[in-house]
Design a protein around this motif. Structure first.
Motif, PDB file in Angstrom:
ATOM      1  N   ALA A  94      -3.070 -26.673 -42.540  1.00  0.00           N
ATOM      2  CA  ALA A  94      -4.212 -26.207 -43.633  1.00  0.00           C
ATOM      3  C   ALA A  94      -4.933 -26.914 -44.305  1.00  0.00           C
ATOM      4  CB  ALA A  94      -3.298 -24.828 -44.340  1.00  0.00           C
ATOM      5  N   THR A  95      -4.230 -28.350 -44.744  1.00  0.00           N
ATOM      6  CA  THR A  95      -5.010 -29.047 -45.470  1.00  0.00           C
ATOM      7  C   THR A  95      -6.097 -29.791 -44.751  1.00  0.00           C
ATOM      8  OG1 THR A  95      -3.495 -31.207 -45.091  1.00  0.00           O
ATOM      9  CG2 THR A  95      -2.946 -29.292 -46.903  1.00  0.00           C
ATOM     10  N   LEU A  96      -6.017 -29.879 -43.343  1.00  0.00           N
ATOM     11  CA  LEU A  96      -7.051 -30.533 -42.550  1.00  0.00           C
ATOM     12  C   LEU A  96      -8.076 -29.819 -42.402  1.00  0.00           C
ATOM     13  CD1 LEU A  96      -4.292 -31.758 -40.001  1.00  0.00           C
ATOM     14  CD2 LEU A  96      -5.282 -32.906 -41.862  1.00  0.00           C
ATOM     15  N   ILE A  97      -8.516 -28.456 -42.750  1.00  0.00           N
ATOM     16  CA  ILE A  97      -9.348 -27.520 -42.439  1.00  0.00           C
ATOM     17  C   ILE A  97     -10.101 -27.411 -43.783  1.00  0.00           C
ATOM     18  CG2 ILE A  97      -9.980 -25.346 -41.635  1.00  0.00           C
ATOM     19  CD1 ILE A  97      -7.266 -25.265 -40.294  1.00  0.00           C
ATOM     20  N   ASP A  98     -11.509 -27.376 -43.522  1.00  0.00           N
ATOM     21  CA  ASP A  98     -12.571 -27.211 -44.547  1.00  0.00           C
ATOM     22  C   ASP A  98     -13.175 -26.025 -44.450  1.00  0.00           C
ATOM     23  OD1 ASP A  98     -11.882 -29.525 -46.066  1.00  0.00           O
ATOM     24  OD2 ASP A  98     -13.361 -30.692 -44.721  1.00  0.00           O
ATOM     25  N   PRO A  99     -13.636 -25.207 -45.259  1.00  0.00           N
ATOM     26  CA  PRO A  99     -14.655 -24.161 -45.145  1.00  0.00           C
ATOM     27  C   PRO A  99     -15.959 -24.474 -44.370  1.00  0.00           C
ATOM     28  CG  PRO A  99     -13.935 -24.176 -47.308  1.00  0.00           C
ATOM     29  CD  PRO A  99     -13.454 -25.225 -46.821  1.00  0.00           C
ATOM     30  N   GLY A 100     -16.047 -23.404 -43.448  1.00  0.00           N
ATOM     31  CA  GLY A 100     -17.205 -23.767 -42.656  1.00  0.00           C
ATOM     32  C   GLY A 100     -17.058 -24.181 -41.322  1.00  0.00           C
ATOM     33  N   MET A 101     -15.768 -24.699 -41.140  1.00  0.00           N
ATOM     34  CA  MET A 101     -15.563 -25.353 -39.685  1.00  0.00           C
ATOM     35  C   MET A 101     -15.020 -24.185 -38.664  1.00  0.00           C
ATOM     36  SD  MET A 101     -12.551 -28.253 -40.555  1.00  0.00           S
ATOM     37  CE  MET A 101     -13.200 -30.058 -40.801  1.00  0.00           C
ATOM     38  N   SER A 102     -15.272 -24.623 -37.419  1.00  0.00           N
ATOM     39  CA  SER A 102     -14.886 -23.795 -36.460  1.00  0.00           C
ATOM     40  C   SER A 102     -13.450 -24.229 -35.825  1.00  0.00           C
ATOM     41  CB  SER A 102     -15.931 -23.794 -35.168  1.00  0.00           C
ATOM     42  OG  SER A 102     -16.166 -25.028 -34.842  1.00  0.00           O
ATOM     43  N   VAL A 103     -12.545 -23.320 -35.784  1.00  0.00           N
ATOM     44  CA  VAL A 103     -11.253 -23.561 -35.591  1.00  0.00           C
ATOM     45  C   VAL A 103     -10.730 -22.915 -34.073  1.00  0.00           C
ATOM     46  CG1 VAL A 103      -8.802 -23.944 -36.357  1.00  0.00           C
ATOM     47  CG2 VAL A 103     -10.901 -24.153 -37.744  1.00  0.00           C
ATOM     48  N   MET A 104     -10.188 -23.611 -33.286  1.00  0.00           N
ATOM     49  CA  MET A 104      -9.315 -22.826 -32.097  1.00  0.00           C
ATOM     50  C   MET A 104      -8.125 -22.826 -32.292  1.00  0.00           C
ATOM     51  SD  MET A 104     -10.260 -23.421 -28.037  1.00  0.00           S
ATOM     52  CE  MET A 104     -11.720 -22.918 -28.241  1.00  0.00           C
ATOM     53  N   ILE A 105      -7.322 -21.863 -32.103  1.00  0.00           N
ATOM     54  CA  ILE A 105      -5.667 -21.944 -32.091  1.00  0.00           C
ATOM     55  C   ILE A 105      -5.374 -21.030 -30.982  1.00  0.00           C
ATOM     56  CG2 ILE A 105      -5.724 -21.840 -34.773  1.00  0.00           C
ATOM     57  CD1 ILE A 105      -5.172 -18.900 -34.496  1.00  0.00           C
ATOM     58  N   ASP A 106      -4.174 -21.824 -30.468  1.00  0.00           N
ATOM     59  CA  ASP A 106      -3.525 -21.178 -29.107  1.00  0.00           C
ATOM     60  C   ASP A 106      -2.756 -20.096 -29.474  1.00  0.00           C
ATOM     61  OD1 ASP A 106      -1.128 -22.246 -30.024  1.00  0.00           O
ATOM     62  OD2 ASP A 106      -0.718 -23.758 -28.661  1.00  0.00           O
ATOM     63  N   ASP A 107      -1.903 -19.670 -28.447  1.00  0.00           N
ATOM     64  CA  ASP A 107      -1.019 -18.523 -28.568  1.00  0.00           C
ATOM     65  C   ASP A 107       0.554 -18.848 -28.774  1.00  0.00           C
ATOM     66  OD1 ASP A 107      -0.169 -19.867 -26.286  1.00  0.00           O
ATOM     67  OD2 ASP A 107      -0.329 -17.898 -24.902  1.00  0.00           O
ATOM     68  N   SER A 108       0.857 -20.031 -29.679  1.00  0.00           N
ATOM     69  CA  SER A 108       2.171 -20.464 -29.982  1.00  0.00           C
ATOM     70  C   SER A 108       2.486 -19.672 -31.417  1.00  0.00           C
ATOM     71  CB  SER A 108       2.123 -21.890 -30.246  1.00  0.00           C
ATOM     72  OG  SER A 108       1.295 -22.397 -31.093  1.00  0.00           O
ATOM     73  N   THR A 109       3.622 -19.582 -31.346  1.00  0.00           N
ATOM     74  CA  THR A 109       3.965 -18.979 -32.796  1.00  0.00           C
ATOM     75  C   THR A 109       4.099 -19.888 -33.753  1.00  0.00           C
ATOM     76  OG1 THR A 109       6.596 -19.453 -32.066  1.00  0.00           O
ATOM     77  CG2 THR A 109       5.473 -17.009 -31.688  1.00  0.00           C
ATOM     78  N   THR A 110       4.173 -21.527 -33.535  1.00  0.00           N
ATOM     79  CA  THR A 110       4.079 -22.389 -34.433  1.00  0.00           C
ATOM     80  C   THR A 110       2.721 -22.357 -35.171  1.00  0.00           C
ATOM     81  OG1 THR A 110       5.604 -23.741 -33.161  1.00  0.00           O
ATOM     82  CG2 THR A 110       4.266 -24.956 -34.987  1.00  0.00           C
ATOM     83  N   VAL A 111       1.621 -22.094 -34.383  1.00  0.00           N
ATOM     84  CA  VAL A 111       0.234 -22.013 -34.886  1.00  0.00           C
ATOM     85  C   VAL A 111      -0.055 -20.681 -35.475  1.00  0.00           C
ATOM     86  CG1 VAL A 111      -2.204 -22.395 -34.273  1.00  0.00           C
ATOM     87  CG2 VAL A 111      -0.616 -23.816 -33.106  1.00  0.00           C
ATOM     88  N   LEU A 112       0.820 -19.630 -34.943  1.00  0.00           N
ATOM     89  CA  LEU A 112       0.531 -18.369 -35.881  1.00  0.00           C
ATOM     90  C   LEU A 112       0.826 -18.336 -37.454  1.00  0.00           C
ATOM     91  CD1 LEU A 112       0.003 -15.413 -35.636  1.00  0.00           C
ATOM     92  CD2 LEU A 112       2.573 -15.054 -34.989  1.00  0.00           C
TER      93      LEU A 112
END
Length: 263
Positions: A94-112
């Motif tokens: 979460a510390t890598l993400i800044d407001p305004g970004m576009s983020v893609m996340i997969d279907d893993s329970t880790t990324v959930l």
């Protein structure tokens, strides 16, 4: 008055078998027969049916929810496993993400676990094929949510197949976060080919690629090679990763960071 377990129908019994195995991890056929008051032969028929549905996996003398090199465990089981490590990886990601970004996340329970933190960073554009992540973020006004459609897979609770891959290929996002079944010899692996196709497309669609992986998946293998570790701009591991595995990552020259667990 409660119903005798031996009198329950096969559908209800198989549902209860699944719940029990997901809780225990692995159970013998004889224990299940005693628990449900039916013959071992009946239990084996139940196990065969549950395996054919991809819910559980047979082993000699019993059944398990745990993954193998060719079997991805049920999403309900994966959500329970390695929870502190997944939460630590998510906090670091979460510390890598800044407001305004576009983020893609997969279907893993880790990324959930990362998805649960995204409302704290909004506004964001979030793209995913994971139904649970879609439900989790659907009510967040600061998140522009994009659903990746395709063939619904109940085992993973996600959308897969050619339509999903084509939907991913039409996009370009700032960051992509994925997890996978295993890391071995400088490569990421996954048990299932249809999952590999979607993850590869996601990685190609992202400006920056991050792999989130707990220590239980390091140093083991799975059936399909996903991508070299060098594909990722950053690999996040937890602080319970054995020293020899960290040395292997050091020798491979990949960029990784360690997430501190709280328990």
């Amino acid at each position: 008055m409660s119903q005798d377990k031996s009198q329950r129908g096969p559908i209800e019994r198989r549902r209860e078998i699944t719940d029990h195995v997901l809780t225990e991890g692995s159970v013998s056929a004889s224990d299940l027969a005693e628990r449900f008051g039916v013959s071992v032969m009946t239990i084996y028929r139940d196990i065969d049916e549950l395996e054919s549905e991809g819910v559980l996996r047979k082993f000699r003398g019993g059944v398990t929810a745990q993954p193998s090199g060719v079997f991805e465990s049920n999403v309900a089981y994966r959500k329970k496993s390695m929870r502190p490590e997944k939460e630590a990886l998510a906090a670091k990601a979460a510390t890598l993400i800044d407001p305004g970004m576009s983020v893609m996340i997969d279907d893993s329970t880790t990324v959930l676990e990362l998805a649960r933190l995204l409302p704290r960073i909004e506004p964001l554009t979030v793209v995913t094929n994971f139904r649970e992540a879609l439900n989790l973020l659907a009510g967040e006004r600061g998140i522009h949510l994009m659903a990746l459609g395709g063939d619904y897979d109940p085992l993973h609770d996600s959308f897969l197949g050619v339509p999903c891959v084509e939907a991913v290929e039409a996009l370009r996002v700032d960051m992509c976060f994925v997890s996978t079944s295993s890391v071995y010899d400088d490569f990421a692996f996954h048990q299932e080919q249809r999952i590999v196709a979607v993850k590869r497309a996601m990685l190609k669609a992202a400006g920056r690629k991050v792999l989130m992986i707990d220590h239980s998946k390091l140093g083991r293998t799975a059936l399909h090679r996903l991508t070299p570790l060098s594909t990722f701009d950053l690999i996040l591991i937890d602080d319970r990763t054995p020293p020899e595995v960290r040395r292997s990552l050091d020798e491979s020259g990949v960029h990784y960071e360690v997430a501190e667990t709280w328990t």
